[in-house]
Motif scaffolding. Structure first.
Motif, PDB file in Angstrom:
ATOM      1  N   PHE A 133       0.841  -1.199   0.000  1.00 38.40           N
ATOM      2  CA  PHE A 133       0.000   0.000   0.000  1.00 38.40           C
ATOM      3  C   PHE A 133       0.875   1.248   0.000  1.00 38.40           C
ATOM      4  CE2 PHE A 133      -1.744   3.499   2.496  1.00 38.40           C
ATOM      5  CZ  PHE A 133      -2.919   3.769   1.813  1.00 38.40           C
ATOM      6  N   GLY A 134       0.389   2.279  -0.677  1.00 36.28           N
ATOM      7  CA  GLY A 134       1.100   3.549  -0.650  1.00 36.28           C
ATOM      8  C   GLY A 134       0.327   4.645  -1.353  1.00 36.28           C
ATOM      9  N   HIS A 135       0.768   5.881  -1.137  1.00 33.54           N
ATOM     10  CA  HIS A 135       0.181   7.036  -1.815  1.00 33.54           C
ATOM     11  C   HIS A 135       1.106   7.564  -2.912  1.00 33.54           C
ATOM     12  CE1 HIS A 135      -2.391   7.488   1.931  1.00 33.54           C
ATOM     13  NE2 HIS A 135      -3.267   7.515   0.954  1.00 33.54           N
ATOM     14  N   HIS A 136       2.347   7.078  -2.923  1.00 42.60           N
ATOM     15  CA  HIS A 136       3.302   7.528  -3.926  1.00 42.60           C
ATOM     16  C   HIS A 136       4.036   6.307  -4.475  1.00 42.60           C
ATOM     17  CE1 HIS A 136       2.625  11.684  -2.652  1.00 42.60           C
ATOM     18  NE2 HIS A 136       2.751  11.256  -1.400  1.00 42.60           N
ATOM     19  N   VAL A 137       4.168   6.224  -5.785  1.00 45.24           N
ATOM     20  CA  VAL A 137       4.756   5.031  -6.406  1.00 45.24           C
ATOM     21  C   VAL A 137       6.203   4.827  -5.989  1.00 45.24           C
ATOM     22  CG1 VAL A 137       3.197   5.017  -8.383  1.00 45.24           C
ATOM     23  CG2 VAL A 137       5.307   6.362  -8.491  1.00 45.24           C
ATOM     24  N   ALA A 138       6.870   5.900  -5.549  1.00 42.76           N
ATOM     25  CA  ALA A 138       8.265   5.777  -5.124  1.00 42.76           C
ATOM     26  C   ALA A 138       8.390   5.253  -3.699  1.00 42.76           C
ATOM     27  CB  ALA A 138       8.973   7.131  -5.234  1.00 42.76           C
ATOM     28  N   LYS A 139       7.252   5.137  -3.005  1.00 42.59           N
ATOM     29  CA  LYS A 139       7.300   4.650  -1.629  1.00 42.59           C
ATOM     30  C   LYS A 139       6.094   3.758  -1.344  1.00 42.59           C
ATOM     31  CE  LYS A 139       7.858   6.002   3.211  1.00 42.59           C
ATOM     32  NZ  LYS A 139       7.781   7.102   4.212  1.00 42.59           N
ATOM     33  N   ILE A 140       6.161   2.537  -1.846  1.00 44.02           N
ATOM     34  CA  ILE A 140       5.139   1.536  -1.561  1.00 44.02           C
ATOM     35  C   ILE A 140       5.617   0.720  -0.357  1.00 44.02           C
ATOM     36  CG2 ILE A 140       3.814  -0.425  -2.425  1.00 44.02           C
ATOM     37  CD1 ILE A 140       3.213   2.156  -3.880  1.00 44.02           C
ATOM     38  N   ALA A 190      -7.010  -5.457   9.217  1.00 43.96           N
ATOM     39  CA  ALA A 190      -5.774  -4.682   9.322  1.00 43.96           C
ATOM     40  C   ALA A 190      -5.389  -4.020   7.998  1.00 43.96           C
ATOM     41  CB  ALA A 190      -4.627  -5.589   9.777  1.00 43.96           C
ATOM     42  N   SER A 191      -6.029  -4.406   6.909  1.00 41.56           N
ATOM     43  CA  SER A 191      -5.680  -3.857   5.591  1.00 41.56           C
ATOM     44  C   SER A 191      -6.326  -2.488   5.393  1.00 41.56           C
ATOM     45  CB  SER A 191      -6.110  -4.822   4.483  1.00 41.56           C
ATOM     46  OG  SER A 191      -7.522  -4.925   4.424  1.00 41.56           O
ATOM     47  N   HIS A 192      -5.918  -1.821   4.312  1.00 40.77           N
ATOM     48  CA  HIS A 192      -6.458  -0.501   3.996  1.00 40.77           C
ATOM     49  C   HIS A 192      -7.652  -0.656   3.049  1.00 40.77           C
ATOM     50  CE1 HIS A 192      -2.255   0.262   5.154  1.00 40.77           C
ATOM     51  NE2 HIS A 192      -2.617   1.495   5.443  1.00 40.77           N
ATOM     52  N   PHE A 193      -8.826  -0.260   3.483  1.00 34.59           N
ATOM     53  CA  PHE A 193      -9.974  -0.227   2.585  1.00 34.59           C
ATOM     54  C   PHE A 193     -10.832   0.983   2.920  1.00 34.59           C
ATOM     55  CE2 PHE A 193     -10.785  -3.232   6.025  1.00 34.59           C
ATOM     56  CZ  PHE A 193     -12.008  -2.830   6.540  1.00 34.59           C
ATOM     57  N   ALA A 194     -11.466   1.544   1.895  1.00 39.28           N
ATOM     58  CA  ALA A 194     -12.230   2.778   2.061  1.00 39.28           C
ATOM     59  C   ALA A 194     -13.251   2.878   0.935  1.00 39.28           C
ATOM     60  CB  ALA A 194     -11.292   3.989   2.038  1.00 39.28           C
ATOM     61  N   SER A 203     -10.732  -2.086  -1.636  1.00 39.15           N
ATOM     62  CA  SER A 203      -9.387  -2.410  -1.156  1.00 39.15           C
ATOM     63  C   SER A 203      -8.419  -1.388  -1.742  1.00 39.15           C
ATOM     64  CB  SER A 203      -8.983  -3.821  -1.601  1.00 39.15           C
ATOM     65  OG  SER A 203      -9.862  -4.789  -1.077  1.00 39.15           O
ATOM     66  N   ARG A 204      -7.624  -0.769  -0.887  1.00 39.34           N
ATOM     67  CA  ARG A 204      -6.698   0.265  -1.352  1.00 39.34           C
ATOM     68  C   ARG A 204      -5.271  -0.248  -1.494  1.00 39.34           C
ATOM     69  NH1 ARG A 204      -9.693   2.566  -3.942  1.00 39.34           N
ATOM     70  NH2 ARG A 204      -8.390   4.433  -4.080  1.00 39.34           N
ATOM     71  N   GLY A 205      -5.058  -1.531  -1.221  1.00 41.09           N
ATOM     72  CA  GLY A 205      -3.746  -2.132  -1.385  1.00 41.09           C
ATOM     73  C   GLY A 205      -3.878  -3.552  -1.910  1.00 41.09           C
ATOM     74  N   HIS A 206      -2.774  -4.091  -2.393  1.00 37.20           N
ATOM     75  CA  HIS A 206      -2.746  -5.469  -2.882  1.00 37.20           C
ATOM     76  C   HIS A 206      -2.402  -6.391  -1.706  1.00 37.20           C
ATOM     77  CE1 HIS A 206      -2.825  -3.607  -6.787  1.00 37.20           C
ATOM     78  NE2 HIS A 206      -1.635  -3.047  -6.612  1.00 37.20           N
ATOM     79  N   VAL A 207      -3.271  -7.358  -1.421  1.00 36.09           N
ATOM     80  CA  VAL A 207      -3.098  -8.241  -0.258  1.00 36.09           C
ATOM     81  C   VAL A 207      -2.746  -9.656  -0.713  1.00 36.09           C
ATOM     82  CG1 VAL A 207      -4.212  -9.268   1.757  1.00 36.09           C
ATOM     83  CG2 VAL A 207      -4.709  -6.890   1.131  1.00 36.09           C
ATOM     84  N   CYS A 265      -1.203   4.580  -7.489  1.00 38.20           N
ATOM     85  CA  CYS A 265      -0.311   3.513  -7.045  1.00 38.20           C
ATOM     86  C   CYS A 265      -0.882   2.146  -7.435  1.00 38.20           C
ATOM     87  CB  CYS A 265      -0.107   3.585  -5.535  1.00 38.20           C
ATOM     88  SG  CYS A 265       0.864   4.990  -4.983  1.00 38.20           S
ATOM     89  N   ILE A 266      -2.197   1.981  -7.258  1.00 37.51           N
ATOM     90  CA  ILE A 266      -2.851   0.717  -7.600  1.00 37.51           C
ATOM     91  C   ILE A 266      -2.663   0.407  -9.078  1.00 37.51           C
ATOM     92  CG2 ILE A 266      -5.111  -0.404  -7.878  1.00 37.51           C
ATOM     93  CD1 ILE A 266      -5.960   1.119  -5.285  1.00 37.51           C
ATOM     94  N   ASN A 267      -2.953   1.383  -9.928  1.00 41.33           N
ATOM     95  CA  ASN A 267      -2.852   1.167 -11.367  1.00 41.33           C
ATOM     96  C   ASN A 267      -1.423   0.905 -11.807  1.00 41.33           C
ATOM     97  OD1 ASN A 267      -5.605   1.572 -11.554  1.00 41.33           O
ATOM     98  ND2 ASN A 267      -5.445   3.721 -12.148  1.00 41.33           N
ATOM     99  N   THR A 268      -0.456   1.608 -11.175  1.00 41.48           N
ATOM    100  CA  THR A 268       0.952   1.362 -11.496  1.00 41.48           C
ATOM    101  C   THR A 268       1.347  -0.060 -11.108  1.00 41.48           C
ATOM    102  OG1 THR A 268       1.513   3.707 -11.194  1.00 41.48           O
ATOM    103  CG2 THR A 268       3.326   2.108 -11.076  1.00 41.48           C
ATOM    104  N   GLY A 269       0.876  -0.502  -9.953  1.00 42.24           N
ATOM    105  CA  GLY A 269       1.205  -1.850  -9.496  1.00 42.24           C
ATOM    106  C   GLY A 269       0.601  -2.935 -10.363  1.00 42.24           C
ATOM    107  N   LEU A 270      -0.521  -2.638 -11.008  1.00 41.26           N
ATOM    108  CA  LEU A 270      -1.190  -3.631 -11.848  1.00 41.26           C
ATOM    109  C   LEU A 270      -0.618  -3.686 -13.260  1.00 41.26           C
ATOM    110  CD1 LEU A 270      -4.906  -2.953 -10.834  1.00 41.26           C
ATOM    111  CD2 LEU A 270      -3.512  -4.924 -10.178  1.00 41.26           C
ATOM    112  N   SER A 271       0.102  -2.645 -13.647  1.00 40.25           N
ATOM    113  CA  SER A 271       0.557  -2.556 -15.045  1.00 40.25           C
ATOM    114  C   SER A 271       1.841  -3.345 -15.270  1.00 40.25           C
ATOM    115  CB  SER A 271       0.782  -1.102 -15.411  1.00 40.25           C
ATOM    116  OG  SER A 271       1.791  -0.512 -14.618  1.00 40.25           O
TER     117      SER A 271
END
Length: 271
Positions: A133-140, A190-194, A203-207, A265-271
């Motif tokens: 999980f992260g808000h910036h692709v440089a810091k996941i 414990a995961s991030h969801f909103a 889900s806001r992160g990859h679990v 971040c989600i889309n970058t992680g999926l690509s």
């Protein structure tokens, strides 16, 4: 035994869910014969073929029997397996993987754990869970979901690590189904969801859940036969349409920016 052709070990399934009450009735998706899906819009028409397409009338149990049982059999033979739930936001990935306890719907992960627990050959079963999980692709950051500090609902108090190694994640022993359900719920909490405009529990992160399976070695030695079954519940891909006018009006600017950064971040992680 004849060797499998290249690519046979990788299978791609599609699941089509029903429309939610708040969603528009019009859809561009068509289920075609021959395990194909067609996406037809005014400008484009694309068709995709899958190993199998599960329609809206298929439940988690049927998907488990068709898709997951062969993978479990391979795990019990000492091979590793990976199951990835991938799709756009709100498409039902977590519903398929974990189920919906409030509605008494069991997911693929608890079904798998239930089966493994009952096998006489399995001497020990452990589970670990980590979220990216992260808000910036440089810091996941990677969050160990069994680390007690991550049970807090306050995101800023959760403790992640950019250098977390999966094999060092906390592993929990699973001895019965009550423990299995409890551990899955604990990790999910414990995961991030909103909420977003398209998904009230996005889900806001990859679990990733990792089931570590111990069996007696087939050669009769004192060594364990160890195999792994990985369940990756990806966060859903998002476009700007996820931020509907109603959603934008319901949140402050800081929250809206956070959801947009997470989506990047989600889309970058999926690509």
């Amino acid at each position: 035994m004849p060797k499998k052709k290249k690519g046979q070990n990788v299978k791609i399934f599609a699941r089509v869910r029903n429309l939610m009450p708040w969603e528009p009735r019009k859809t561009s998706l068509q289920v075609c014969t021959g395990n194909k899906l067609r996406n037809k819009t005014v400008k484009h028409e694309n068709e995709y073929k899958f190993t199998k397409v599960f329609g809206i009338d298929i439940n988690n149990e049927e998907i488990y029997q068709t898709m997951v049982t062969p993978m479990i059999n391979n795990v019990l033979k000492g091979f590793n397996a990976v199951l990835i739930a991938y799709g756009q936001t709100g498409s039902g990935k977590t519903f398929s993987m974990l189920g919906k306890p409030k509605l008494n719907i069991v997911g693929i992960l608890p079904m798998t754990l239930a089966y493994l627990i009952k096998q006489k050959s399995v001497t020990k079963l452990e589970i670990s869970a980590v979220e990216a999980f992260g808000h910036h692709v440089a810091k996941i950051e990677l969050f160990d979901l069994y680390f007690p500090h991550n049970q807090t609902p306050t995101w800023g108090e959760k403790k992640g690590n950019t250098g977390q190694e999966m094999h060092k994640a906390i592993r929990k022993k699973v001895e019965n189904m009550d423990e299995a359900y409890s551990l899955i719920r604990y990790a999910h909490a414990a995961s991030h969801f909103a909420p977003t405009g398209k998904n009230p529990e996005s889900s806001r992160g990859h679990v990733t859940f990792v089931a570590k399976v111990y069996q007696d070695a087939p050669d009769g030695s004192n060594n364990d036969l160890i195999s792994f079954f990985l369940f990756l519940d990806c966060a859903g891909s998002e476009g700007e349409t996820a931020f509907t006018p109603d959603f934008i009006a319901s949140v402050d600017k800081t929250t809206l920016m956070a959801r947009r950064l997470e989506a990047g971040c989600i889309n970058t992680g999926l690509s």
